[in-house]
Design a protein around this motif. Structure first.
Motif: not given
Length: 237
Positions: A49-56
């Motif tokens: 699975r891929a990491p997830q990121v929350v960005v502006e």
């Protein structure tokens, strides 16, 4: 009745440490952190699975160019997956060339952080350690994994603290004369340019200003941090 085992909290050697970590390898995490800032980085729960990121919130086209796959907007942020950071069969990550990406957690560290918070391109990590040697090993591990790390706070538990929760600050005098002229020059230039500030310039920008490669900048800063951290933790027996 048997006597209960002593708790680590009863030891005056226990410490709280907060460090600031900046990724410098050219990978999606570094690029996103430098351009938009990261709100949250979530390690995958299973292999493949891929990491997830929350960005502006940002233009989707630009996020894709930086290696992110936008999934959905959440308020004024965007949740993305980082498909290039899925682990290969040998455990490495094709996007950054080693197995120590923050997108996969802190398994390369000797102890886990109990609290983390992203602030722009920097990650603040808080550690509860049994002694300063554990903190030193954390910083050494970050450095060995090619991260720039700054010790921001070190607090030792007070001997008379109720239930071991109260703390007293610790002050250490550091000798910078042991650094080479070039190490002091590079470190001073990084500080003057605000490199260690939450909204400071990237390692690449500072390196360009100094006319050196980013890898050379990182090498000098790691050497400075290693020397000063060793001094800070070199307590008498």
């Amino acid at each position: 009745m048997s006597k209960p085992a002593s708790s680590p909290l009863a030891s005056s050697s226990a410490v709280h440490a907060r460090v600031v970590v900046r990724p410098v390898r050219d990978c999606p995490v570094t690029r996103l952190a430098g351009e938009f800032g990261i709100r949250e980085l979530v390690a995958p729960g299973a292999p493949g699975r891929a990491p997830q990121v929350v960005v502006e919130s940002a233009p989707e086209e630009r996020l894709v160019e930086l290696g992110a796959h936008p999934i959905v907007r959440a308020g004024d942020g965007t949740v993305c997956r980082l498909p290039s950071l899925v682990r290969t069969e040998d455990g490495t990550l094709s996007a950054c060339g080693h197995g120590h990406c923050l997108g996969h957690g802190f398994g390369f560290l000797p102890i886990d952080a109990y609290h983390t918070r992203w602030e722009g391109d920097a990650l603040r990590c808080s550690f509860a350690a049994l002694d300063t040697r554990e903190v030193e090993r954390v910083i050494e591990s970050f450095g060995a994994a090619d991260y720039v790390v700054e010790l921001e706070q070190l607090i030792r538990a007070g001997d008379d603290a109720p239930e071991g929760v109260s703390a007293a600050s610790e002050t250490t005098i550091l000798d910078i004369d042991v650094l080479t002229d070039r190490q002091r020059e590079v470190a001073r230039a990084a500080v003057e340019r605000g490199y260690f500030d939450p909204d400071g310039p990237s390692a690449a920008d500072v390196a360009d200003d100094l006319g050196i490669a980013k890898a050379t900048l990182s090498e000098h800063l790691r050497a400075v941090q290693r020397e000063l951290v060793q001094q800070a933790f070199d307590t008498p027996d």
